[in-house]
Design an enzyme around this catalytic site. Structure first.
Site, PDB file in Angstrom:
ATOM      1  N   GLN A   1       0.284 -10.191  -5.067  1.00  0.00           N
ATOM      2  CA  GLN A   1      -0.396 -11.591  -5.119  1.00  0.00           C
ATOM      3  C   GLN A   1       0.456 -12.693  -6.008  1.00  0.00           C
ATOM      4  OE1 GLN A   1      -2.909 -12.825  -3.085  1.00  0.00           O
ATOM      5  NE2 GLN A   1      -3.947 -10.684  -2.490  1.00  0.00           N
TER       6      GLN A   1
ATOM      7  N   THR B   1      14.572   4.220  10.909  1.00  0.00           N
ATOM      8  CA  THR B   1      15.114   2.975  11.555  1.00  0.00           C
ATOM      9  C   THR B   1      14.636   1.658  10.893  1.00  0.00           C
ATOM     10  OG1 THR B   1      15.960   3.975  13.717  1.00  0.00           O
ATOM     11  CG2 THR B   1      16.038   1.815  13.743  1.00  0.00           C
TER      12      THR B   1
ATOM     13  N   THR C   1       0.819  -1.226  -0.025  1.00  0.00           N
ATOM     14  CA  THR C   1       0.001   0.087  -0.066  1.00  0.00           C
ATOM     15  C   THR C   1       0.868   1.161   0.148  1.00  0.00           C
ATOM     16  OG1 THR C   1      -1.795  -1.181   1.045  1.00  0.00           O
ATOM     17  CG2 THR C   1      -1.869   1.193   1.343  1.00  0.00           C
TER      18      THR C   1
ATOM     19  N   ASN D   1      -6.229  -9.925  -6.685  1.00  0.00           N
ATOM     20  CA  ASN D   1      -6.311 -10.577  -5.335  1.00  0.00           C
ATOM     21  C   ASN D   1      -7.679 -11.010  -5.086  1.00  0.00           C
ATOM     22  OD1 ASN D   1      -6.575  -7.527  -5.731  1.00  0.00           O
ATOM     23  ND2 ASN D   1      -7.802  -7.536  -4.121  1.00  0.00           N
TER      24      ASN D   1
ATOM     25  N   CYS E   1      -9.250  -5.630   2.170  1.00  0.00           N
ATOM     26  CA  CYS E   1      -9.286  -4.400   2.406  1.00  0.00           C
ATOM     27  C   CYS E   1     -10.465  -3.589   2.277  1.00  0.00           C
ATOM     28  CB  CYS E   1      -8.229  -3.702   1.594  1.00  0.00           C
ATOM     29  SG  CYS E   1      -6.460  -4.539   1.709  1.00  0.00           S
TER      30      CYS E   1
ATOM     31  N   SER F   1       4.683  -7.900  -1.042  1.00  0.00           N
ATOM     32  CA  SER F   1       4.537  -7.877   0.199  1.00  0.00           C
ATOM     33  C   SER F   1       4.972  -9.303   0.964  1.00  0.00           C
ATOM     34  CB  SER F   1       3.228  -7.571   0.445  1.00  0.00           C
ATOM     35  OG  SER F   1       2.799  -7.214   1.836  1.00  0.00           O
ATOM     36  N   ALA F   2       5.639  -9.102   2.156  1.00  0.00           N
ATOM     37  CA  ALA F   2       6.069 -10.629   2.656  1.00  0.00           C
ATOM     38  C   ALA F   2       4.753 -11.251   3.248  1.00  0.00           C
ATOM     39  CB  ALA F   2       7.139 -10.181   3.979  1.00  0.00           C
ATOM     40  N   HIS F   3       3.908 -10.639   3.688  1.00  0.00           N
ATOM     41  CA  HIS F   3       2.774 -11.339   4.308  1.00  0.00           C
ATOM     42  C   HIS F   3       1.828 -12.199   3.432  1.00  0.00           C
ATOM     43  CE1 HIS F   3      -1.117  -8.874   3.997  1.00  0.00           C
ATOM     44  NE2 HIS F   3      -0.277  -7.963   3.488  1.00  0.00           N
TER      45      HIS F   3
HETATM   46  C1  LIG Z   1      -2.837  -6.797  -5.277  1.00  0.00           C
HETATM   47  C2  LIG Z   1      -2.755  -6.158  -3.910  1.00  0.00           C
HETATM   48  N1  LIG Z   1      -2.150  -5.163  -3.953  1.00  0.00           N
HETATM   49  C3  LIG Z   1      -1.657  -4.463  -2.843  1.00  0.00           C
HETATM   50  C4  LIG Z   1      -2.008  -5.039  -1.530  1.00  0.00           C
HETATM   51  C5  LIG Z   1      -1.707  -4.153  -0.211  1.00  0.00           C
HETATM   52  O1  LIG Z   1      -0.480  -4.826   0.376  1.00  0.00           O
HETATM   53  P1  LIG Z   1      -0.059  -4.494   1.781  1.00  0.00           P
HETATM   54  O2  LIG Z   1      -0.916  -5.427   2.783  1.00  0.00           O
HETATM   55  O3  LIG Z   1       1.217  -5.065   1.917  1.00  0.00           O
HETATM   56  O4  LIG Z   1      -0.330  -3.114   1.981  1.00  0.00           O
HETATM   57  C6  LIG Z   1      -2.764  -6.267  -1.524  1.00  0.00           C
HETATM   58  C7  LIG Z   1      -3.068  -7.048  -0.498  1.00  0.00           C
HETATM   59  O5  LIG Z   1      -4.292  -7.512  -0.178  1.00  0.00           O
HETATM   60  C8  LIG Z   1      -3.020  -6.856  -2.812  1.00  0.00           C
HETATM   61  O6  LIG Z   1      -3.518  -7.753  -2.767  1.00  0.00           O
END
Ligand SMILES: Cc1ncc(COP(=O)(O)O)c(C=O)c1O
Length: 397
Positions: free
Chosen positions: A178, A236, A73, A150, A324, A198-200
């Site tokens: 994704q 940091t 994001t 997503n 989201c 994104s790591a998660h």
């Molecule tokens: C395609 C896509 N872009 C951006 C994001 C946002 O990523 P982050 O959670 O790392 O901010 C997501 C998270 O669902 C996503 O699926």
């Protein structure tokens, strides 16, 4: 409590055992500040460097092109505002099915007077390359298109888009949140200028993401106040997050093909069990150009929110649209952009798998879903009440 079956891996994934272990070791190691001259600082700098190398390897990028930030994001907002604000005649070309963070950034830029073209997609969820070429030719100055969606997992023709951008000398940003770890992302070989990950979404921790940037000098710092990340993203470092990301990346890199094969088998088995019991279900979006882990199912005449809630009571986690946007009682804009009616969008549910799932979980979840659909269709109006019941009865457990 019922054991959890977690099928919402596009929202977030659970950290892997290796990542948990790396985090627990790191938290007990008394790391120093990476900016400190002493040995603790040096140890942290080395750990960050190692993690950067691992993330770069997975993304097919050079280590110097990686900038760590809090997640996609933040990084998407940075890349887009950096490229368009201050441009002489800015024109953003993007799609109608981007993640809400890109959609919202585009809306903000448009409200500032910046031209935005939002490309439509077909029923398969894919962009039309000729329309994209026309938009770029019509004064496009920056292109932002996600690698994979997503909600549906639909994959966009990223190599073709990158080639068009190169032809018109227009920078290209690709949101690979994704796609990373689920298909081969080759940043250097694809001709993308900016890529975000994104790591998660790949069994790493939340709150840490990476930007790959071809030409770092094209970026103004996200904000000022420090020299970290070569001054581009001061503050940091999130040492634990970076270490966790690095471990998740090296784990996936080391078993990439095997992981993709396992995930594909799980998703395909789920689809096959559910579709053979309830043939009325439609899969939203392309089933060919699709991530190995995603399926977005439409249950005609039923309420997807009810299905999600009833599965949740059984310990099965899935969702109706992206995490989201899911607190808004609106139909998915992604599915609407693909031409689904409001009712069809509300009747849709996303299931997303990972290599942490097992075949037993998949079979249990499919059976529960079939029985819930049978129950719901018993008191919903047509289109296919009796068909639902007939199909479902055979498979009920
Ligand atoms: C395609 C896509 N872009 C951006 C994001 C946002 O990523 P982050 O959670 O790392 O901010 C997501 C998270 O669902 C996503 O699926």
């Amino acid at each position: 409590m019922k054991p959890e079956i977690y099928l919402d891996n596009n929202a977030t994934t659970h950290p892997s055992d290796e990542v948990r272990e790396a985090l627990s070791t790191a938290i007990n190691q008394d790391f120093g500040n990476a900016s400190s001259e002493h040995r603790s600082g040096e140890k942290t700098r080395r750990a960050i460097m190692q993690a950067r190398d691992s993330v770069a390897l997975l993304l097919g990028a050079k280590s110097e092109s990686i900038v760590f930030g809090s997640g996609v994001t933040e990084l998407n907002y940075w890349v887009l505002t950096n490229a368009l604000r201050g441009h002489q005649s800015p024109h953003l070309v993007t799609s109608q099915v981007e993640h809400s963070c890109v959609i919202e950034t585009a809306n903000i830029l448009e409200a500032e007077g910046i031209r935005v073209t939002r490309m439509p997609v077909g029923r398969d969820g894919r962009l039309d390359i000729d329309s994209l070429t026309a938009a770029v030719a019509d004064g496009g100055t920056f292109v932002s298109v996600q690698w994979a969606n997503n909600e549906t997992g639909v994959i966009q023709p990223i190599r073709e888009i990158a080639a068009i951008c190169r032809r018109f000398k227009v920078p290209f940003h690709c949101d690979a949140a994704q796609a990373t770890g689920r298909l081969r992302v080759n940043f250097s070989g694809t001709g993308i200028d900016y890529l975000t990950a994104s790591a998660h979404k790949m069994h790493g921790p939340t709150g840490i993401g990476a930007l790959c940037v071809k030409e770092p000098r094209t970026l103004q710092p996200l904000f000022r106040g420090g020299n970290q990340e070569t001054g581009l993203r001061p503050g940091t470092e999130n040492t634990l997050g970076i270490i966790g990301f690095g471990r998740a990346a090296s784990e996936r890199e080391g078993s990439f093909d095997a992981a993709v094969e396992v995930i594909t088998k799980l998703r395909d088995q789920f689809e096959s069990l559910v579709l053979s019991a309830i043939p009325q279900i439609e899969i939203n979006g392309s089933t060919e150009d699709r991530l190995c882990n995603s399926t977005n199912m439409m249950f005609p005449g039923l309420d997807g929110a009810a299905i999600v809630a009833l599965l949740d009571r059984e310990g099965i986690r899935c969702s109706q649209s992206s995490a989201c946007t899911s607190n808004r009682p609106e139909p998915s804009y992604v599915l609407r952009a693909m031409g689904l009616s409001e009712d069809e969008a509300f009747a849709s549910v996303r299931f997303s798998f990972s290599n942490q799932n097992t075949m037993v979980e998949v079979e249990t979840a499919a059976a529960k879903l079939v029985s819930i659909v049978a129950r719901l269709s018993g008191f919903q109006s047509p289109p296919s009440q009796s068909d639902y019941l007939q199909g479902a009865a055979k498979h009920e457990v």
